[in-house]
Design a protein around this motif. Structure first.
Motif, PDB file in Angstrom:
ATOM      1  N   THR A   1     -28.553  16.620 -12.175  1.00  8.51           N
ATOM      2  CA  THR A   1     -29.218  17.773 -11.018  1.00  8.51           C
ATOM      3  C   THR A   1     -30.651  17.707 -11.296  1.00  8.51           C
ATOM      4  OG1 THR A   1     -28.746  19.488 -12.596  1.00  8.51           O
ATOM      5  CG2 THR A   1     -26.753  19.043 -11.074  1.00  8.51           C
ATOM      6  N   THR A   2     -31.283  17.952 -10.022  1.00  7.35           N
ATOM      7  CA  THR A   2     -32.698  18.165 -10.071  1.00  7.35           C
ATOM      8  C   THR A   2     -32.765  19.484  -9.105  1.00  7.35           C
ATOM      9  OG1 THR A   2     -33.096  16.996  -8.005  1.00  7.35           O
ATOM     10  CG2 THR A   2     -33.250  15.609 -10.190  1.00  7.35           C
ATOM     11  N   ALA A   3     -34.218  19.930  -8.891  1.00  6.38           N
ATOM     12  CA  ALA A   3     -34.264  20.989  -8.190  1.00  6.38           C
ATOM     13  C   ALA A   3     -33.662  20.969  -6.729  1.00  6.38           C
ATOM     14  CB  ALA A   3     -35.824  21.371  -8.223  1.00  6.38           C
ATOM     15  N   ASP A   4     -33.608  19.988  -6.151  1.00  2.00           N
ATOM     16  CA  ASP A   4     -32.836  20.082  -4.937  1.00  2.00           C
ATOM     17  C   ASP A   4     -31.865  19.044  -4.638  1.00  2.00           C
ATOM     18  OD1 ASP A   4     -34.510  17.712  -4.928  1.00  2.00           O
ATOM     19  OD2 ASP A   4     -35.435  18.086  -3.025  1.00  2.00           O
ATOM     20  N   GLN A   5     -31.738  18.283  -5.709  1.00  2.00           N
ATOM     21  CA  GLN A   5     -30.311  17.384  -5.518  1.00  2.00           C
ATOM     22  C   GLN A   5     -29.241  17.252  -6.710  1.00  2.00           C
ATOM     23  OE1 GLN A   5     -32.363  13.593  -5.691  1.00  2.00           O
ATOM     24  NE2 GLN A   5     -31.719  13.208  -3.492  1.00  2.00           N
ATOM     25  N   VAL A   6     -28.255  17.000  -6.333  1.00  2.00           N
ATOM     26  CA  VAL A   6     -26.906  16.518  -7.309  1.00  2.00           C
ATOM     27  C   VAL A   6     -26.638  15.332  -7.113  1.00  2.00           C
ATOM     28  CG1 VAL A   6     -24.777  16.997  -7.993  1.00  2.00           C
ATOM     29  CG2 VAL A   6     -26.300  18.960  -7.330  1.00  2.00           C
ATOM     30  N   ILE A   7     -26.689  14.361  -8.063  1.00  2.00           N
ATOM     31  CA  ILE A   7     -26.470  12.980  -7.926  1.00  2.00           C
ATOM     32  C   ILE A   7     -25.304  12.371  -8.860  1.00  2.00           C
ATOM     33  CG2 ILE A   7     -27.538  10.548  -8.239  1.00  2.00           C
ATOM     34  CD1 ILE A   7     -30.086  12.197  -8.185  1.00  2.00           C
ATOM     35  N   TYR A   8     -24.198  11.818  -8.035  1.00  2.00           N
ATOM     36  CA  TYR A   8     -23.150  11.434  -8.690  1.00  2.00           C
ATOM     37  C   TYR A   8     -23.449   9.785  -9.068  1.00  2.00           C
ATOM     38  CZ  TYR A   8     -20.234  15.587  -7.495  1.00  2.00           C
ATOM     39  OH  TYR A   8     -19.934  16.632  -7.501  1.00  2.00           O
ATOM     40  N   GLN A   9     -23.327   9.379 -10.245  1.00  2.00           N
ATOM     41  CA  GLN A   9     -23.329   7.802 -10.516  1.00  2.00           C
ATOM     42  C   GLN A   9     -22.229   7.446 -10.895  1.00  2.00           C
ATOM     43  OE1 GLN A   9     -26.863   6.672 -10.492  1.00  2.00           O
ATOM     44  NE2 GLN A   9     -25.915   4.702 -10.517  1.00  2.00           N
ATOM     45  N   SER A  10     -21.690   6.395 -10.243  1.00  2.00           N
ATOM     46  CA  SER A  10     -20.086   6.035 -10.533  1.00  2.00           C
ATOM     47  C   SER A  10     -20.298   4.567 -10.980  1.00  2.00           C
ATOM     48  CB  SER A  10     -19.367   5.878  -9.403  1.00  2.00           C
ATOM     49  OG  SER A  10     -18.222   5.277  -9.557  1.00  2.00           O
ATOM     50  N   GLN A  11     -19.743   4.456 -12.190  1.00  2.00           N
ATOM     51  CA  GLN A  11     -19.415   2.983 -12.752  1.00  2.00           C
ATOM     52  C   GLN A  11     -17.815   2.856 -13.057  1.00  2.00           C
ATOM     53  OE1 GLN A  11     -22.094   3.171 -15.957  1.00  2.00           O
ATOM     54  NE2 GLN A  11     -23.910   2.324 -14.519  1.00  2.00           N
ATOM     55  N   GLY A  12     -17.555   1.701 -13.377  1.00  2.00           N
ATOM     56  CA  GLY A  12     -16.162   1.660 -14.017  1.00  2.00           C
ATOM     57  C   GLY A  12     -15.101   1.048 -12.897  1.00  2.00           C
ATOM     58  N   GLY A  13     -15.474   1.355 -11.796  1.00  2.00           N
ATOM     59  CA  GLY A  13     -14.508   0.954 -10.598  1.00  2.00           C
ATOM     60  C   GLY A  13     -14.891  -0.422  -9.898  1.00  2.00           C
ATOM     61  N   ARG A  14     -14.260  -0.653  -9.002  1.00  2.00           N
ATOM     62  CA  ARG A  14     -14.385  -1.922  -8.238  1.00  2.00           C
ATOM     63  C   ARG A  14     -15.796  -1.920  -7.517  1.00  2.00           C
ATOM     64  NH1 ARG A  14      -9.275  -3.741  -4.928  1.00  2.00           N
ATOM     65  NH2 ARG A  14     -10.635  -2.904  -3.196  1.00  2.00           N
ATOM     66  N   LEU A  15     -16.374  -0.800  -7.117  1.00  2.00           N
ATOM     67  CA  LEU A  15     -17.511  -0.516  -6.631  1.00  2.00           C
ATOM     68  C   LEU A  15     -18.706   0.387  -7.333  1.00  2.00           C
ATOM     69  CD1 LEU A  15     -19.458  -1.403  -4.131  1.00  2.00           C
ATOM     70  CD2 LEU A  15     -18.418   0.677  -2.823  1.00  2.00           C
ATOM     71  N   ALA A  16     -19.545   0.040  -7.863  1.00  2.00           N
ATOM     72  CA  ALA A  16     -20.651   1.105  -8.561  1.00  2.00           C
ATOM     73  C   ALA A  16     -21.192   1.653  -7.340  1.00  2.00           C
ATOM     74  CB  ALA A  16     -21.605   0.335  -9.560  1.00  2.00           C
ATOM     75  N   TYR A  17     -21.710   2.809  -7.602  1.00  2.00           N
ATOM     76  CA  TYR A  17     -22.436   3.442  -6.489  1.00  2.00           C
ATOM     77  C   TYR A  17     -23.166   4.804  -7.081  1.00  2.00           C
ATOM     78  CZ  TYR A  17     -18.673   6.763  -6.254  1.00  2.00           C
ATOM     79  OH  TYR A  17     -17.652   7.817  -6.560  1.00  2.00           O
ATOM     80  N   GLN A  18     -24.170   5.000  -6.250  1.00  2.00           N
ATOM     81  CA  GLN A  18     -24.742   6.425  -6.294  1.00  2.00           C
ATOM     82  C   GLN A  18     -25.033   7.154  -5.094  1.00  2.00           C
ATOM     83  OE1 GLN A  18     -28.958   6.689  -8.116  1.00  2.00           O
ATOM     84  NE2 GLN A  18     -29.426   7.722  -6.087  1.00  2.00           N
ATOM     85  N   LEU A  19     -24.286   8.504  -5.243  1.00  2.00           N
ATOM     86  CA  LEU A  19     -23.867   9.350  -4.136  1.00  2.00           C
ATOM     87  C   LEU A  19     -24.901  10.494  -4.388  1.00  2.00           C
ATOM     88  CD1 LEU A  19     -22.351  10.137  -1.716  1.00  2.00           C
ATOM     89  CD2 LEU A  19     -20.915  10.956  -3.042  1.00  2.00           C
ATOM     90  N   SER A  20     -25.941  10.722  -3.557  1.00  2.00           N
ATOM     91  CA  SER A  20     -26.642  11.967  -3.973  1.00  2.00           C
ATOM     92  C   SER A  20     -26.624  13.052  -2.693  1.00  2.00           C
ATOM     93  CB  SER A  20     -28.138  11.839  -4.175  1.00  2.00           C
ATOM     94  OG  SER A  20     -28.713  10.938  -2.688  1.00  2.00           O
ATOM     95  N   PHE A  21     -26.621  14.297  -3.018  1.00  2.00           N
ATOM     96  CA  PHE A  21     -26.590  15.283  -2.248  1.00  2.00           C
ATOM     97  C   PHE A  21     -27.800  16.019  -2.589  1.00  2.00           C
ATOM     98  CE2 PHE A  21     -22.379  14.313  -3.695  1.00  2.00           C
ATOM     99  CZ  PHE A  21     -21.554  14.607  -2.336  1.00  2.00           C
TER     100      PHE A  21
END
Length: 144
Positions: free
Chosen positions: A67-87
């Motif tokens: 989390t930052t001042a204006d974001q929440v970031i999900y970092q995914s690993q270990g599945g078939r597709l790694a990704y970053q999902l930011s809000f």
């Protein structure tokens, strides 16, 4: 992953202060309340183990939350597709604009090109984003 180009963005407006949205997003334990694919969220060292109902691109994955001042970031690993999902959250007058951005690294082992999956994923993520807004605007208790 931040150097990769976004695969897509979705935007939604929640008629609640940003603190409510941030509280929901900052705690992946709340995911099953707004993402029907999530079967289980288990805290583990350095993040959370997410288990989805089948079929899913990532049936299982490890997610870390930043989390930052204006974001929440999900970092995914270990599945078939790694990704970053930011809000990204932008609040004004008891309303919060939520901008959801999905970034996928160029190297992936999917059997289909990302360009074919992007429209399907964008729609699915948009539905979940709307479910997040519905949850945020409800009086339902969430993990703070």
């Amino acid at each position: 992953m931040s150097e990769a180009a976004p695969l897509f963005q979705n935007v939604a407006l929640a008629r609640v202060p940003g603190e409510r949205v941030r509280a929901i997003l900052s705690h992946p334990e709340n995911l099953p309340l707004w993402d029907a694919e999530i079967a289980e969220v288990v805290p583990e060292a350095g993040g959370f183990h997410i288990l989805r109902h089948s079929p899913a691109l990532n049936t299982e994955e490890h997610v870390t939350v930043t989390t930052t001042a204006d974001q929440v970031i999900y970092q995914s690993q270990g599945g078939r597709l790694a990704y970053q999902l930011s809000f990204t959250l932008s609040s004004a007058a008891k309303q919060t604009t939520i901008t959801e951005t999905l970034i996928v690294p160029p190297a992936n082992s999917l059997p289909l090109p990302l360009s074919l999956l992007a429209p399907i994923a964008k729609q699915a993520f948009a539905q979940n984003l709307q479910a997040l807004v519905t949850l945020a605007e409800s009086p339902l208790e969430v993990t703070p």
